[in-house]
Design a protein around this motif. Sequence first.
Motif, PDB file in Angstrom:
ATOM      1  N   GLN A 168       0.826  -1.202   0.000  1.00  9.68           N
ATOM      2  CA  GLN A 168       0.000   0.000   0.000  1.00  9.68           C
ATOM      3  C   GLN A 168       0.864   1.257   0.000  1.00  9.68           C
ATOM      4  O   GLN A 168       0.520   2.260  -0.642  1.00  9.68           O
ATOM      5  CB  GLN A 168      -0.938   0.002   1.210  1.00  9.68           C
ATOM      6  N   THR A 169       1.982   1.201   0.691  1.00  5.37           N
ATOM      7  CA  THR A 169       2.903   2.346   0.708  1.00  5.37           C
ATOM      8  C   THR A 169       3.444   2.621  -0.684  1.00  5.37           C
ATOM      9  O   THR A 169       3.502   3.773  -1.134  1.00  5.37           O
ATOM     10  CB  THR A 169       4.072   2.081   1.675  1.00  5.37           C
ATOM     11  N   TYR A 170       3.823   1.559  -1.393  1.00  2.00           N
ATOM     12  CA  TYR A 170       4.327   1.727  -2.759  1.00  2.00           C
ATOM     13  C   TYR A 170       3.225   2.254  -3.683  1.00  2.00           C
ATOM     14  O   TYR A 170       3.471   3.119  -4.533  1.00  2.00           O
ATOM     15  CB  TYR A 170       4.868   0.396  -3.295  1.00  2.00           C
ATOM     16  N   ARG A 171       2.018   1.735  -3.515  1.00 10.42           N
ATOM     17  CA  ARG A 171       0.897   2.218  -4.341  1.00 10.42           C
ATOM     18  C   ARG A 171       0.644   3.702  -4.092  1.00 10.42           C
ATOM     19  O   ARG A 171       0.390   4.469  -5.032  1.00 10.42           O
ATOM     20  CB  ARG A 171      -0.376   1.422  -4.025  1.00 10.42           C
ATOM     21  N   ASP A 172       0.689   4.096  -2.829  1.00  5.06           N
ATOM     22  CA  ASP A 172       0.468   5.505  -2.489  1.00  5.06           C
ATOM     23  C   ASP A 172       1.531   6.393  -3.134  1.00  5.06           C
ATOM     24  O   ASP A 172       1.234   7.498  -3.608  1.00  5.06           O
ATOM     25  CB  ASP A 172       0.502   5.691  -0.968  1.00  5.06           C
ATOM     26  N   ALA A 173       2.760   5.899  -3.150  1.00  2.88           N
ATOM     27  CA  ALA A 173       3.847   6.676  -3.749  1.00  2.88           C
ATOM     28  C   ALA A 173       3.646   6.825  -5.255  1.00  2.88           C
ATOM     29  O   ALA A 173       3.856   7.905  -5.823  1.00  2.88           O
ATOM     30  CB  ALA A 173       5.190   6.013  -3.453  1.00  2.88           C
ATOM     31  N   VAL A 174       3.225   5.737  -5.913  1.00  2.00           N
ATOM     32  CA  VAL A 174       2.967   5.792  -7.361  1.00  2.00           C
ATOM     33  C   VAL A 174       1.829   6.766  -7.655  1.00  2.00           C
ATOM     34  O   VAL A 174       1.890   7.551  -8.614  1.00  2.00           O
ATOM     35  CB  VAL A 174       2.624   4.388  -7.904  1.00  2.00           C
ATOM     36  N   LYS A 175       0.807   6.732  -6.825  1.00  2.69           N
ATOM     37  CA  LYS A 175      -0.337   7.629  -7.015  1.00  2.69           C
ATOM     38  C   LYS A 175       0.064   9.088  -6.796  1.00  2.69           C
ATOM     39  O   LYS A 175      -0.415   9.991  -7.492  1.00  2.69           O
ATOM     40  CB  LYS A 175      -1.459   7.241  -6.044  1.00  2.69           C
TER      41      LYS A 175
END
Length: 232
Positions: A168-175
């Motif tokens: 989720q942290t990586y997804r948030d960063a991509v977003k």
Amino acid sequence: MEEMMRVTKEELKKDNLLLDIENIAEFFKGMWQKHRDRIIVGLLIGGVAVLFLIIFIFTSIRSNNEASRKFNAALLTYANTNMSPADRYGSAKKAFETVLEEHPRTTIASDLRQYLANCYFFLGEYDNAIETFGKNATGLGSGSRAIYAMEGIGKSYEGKGDIQTALQTYRDAVKKYPRHFLVALLHMDMGGCYEKTGKQNEAAAEYQKTIDMDSGSLFAKDARTRLSLMGR
């Protein structure tokens, strides 16, 4: 007669100018006599303020120089591969902590936090790493260091075994940074998380995203290697 009248007018103009100057001088003289104490106090306060500003500037410069000197010394320890990892990162950690404690407002505070967080991570102090990376992730705008900080948070959650929070942290960063070139690295990180949970198809999809972003990058080369190891 006309010449005398012209001269007289010029003289009158000069007299009026002198009179205006005298009136202005009298005005300021009266103001000085009436408000002398206030003016003196104001000048003193202004002078003290300027003095404090000069002292503050020179103190800040000296503090930043001292912080930079100690930071560079700590970096030598951080990069010393002749030391064991425990000694290397343990000693560097103490040095970075000391500099931040002594110079909390230094202009290189974000650099200090990033390296300190790395030390926490390599020493397995994941909660400290998450907290320290977090300060950079929220305070550095949209630069590369902010993305590295978010990646550090994700890696720390992976270290704790919390793969879902890491993802989720990586997804948030991509977003948050969809057009940044380091998004390719984040897709690699997500692919690694999926591999750890046995989701091969999802992992392969993330690696392919890295390749699609820039097929000639080092990230893409790493992605191809991982796909090859997966038999893809």
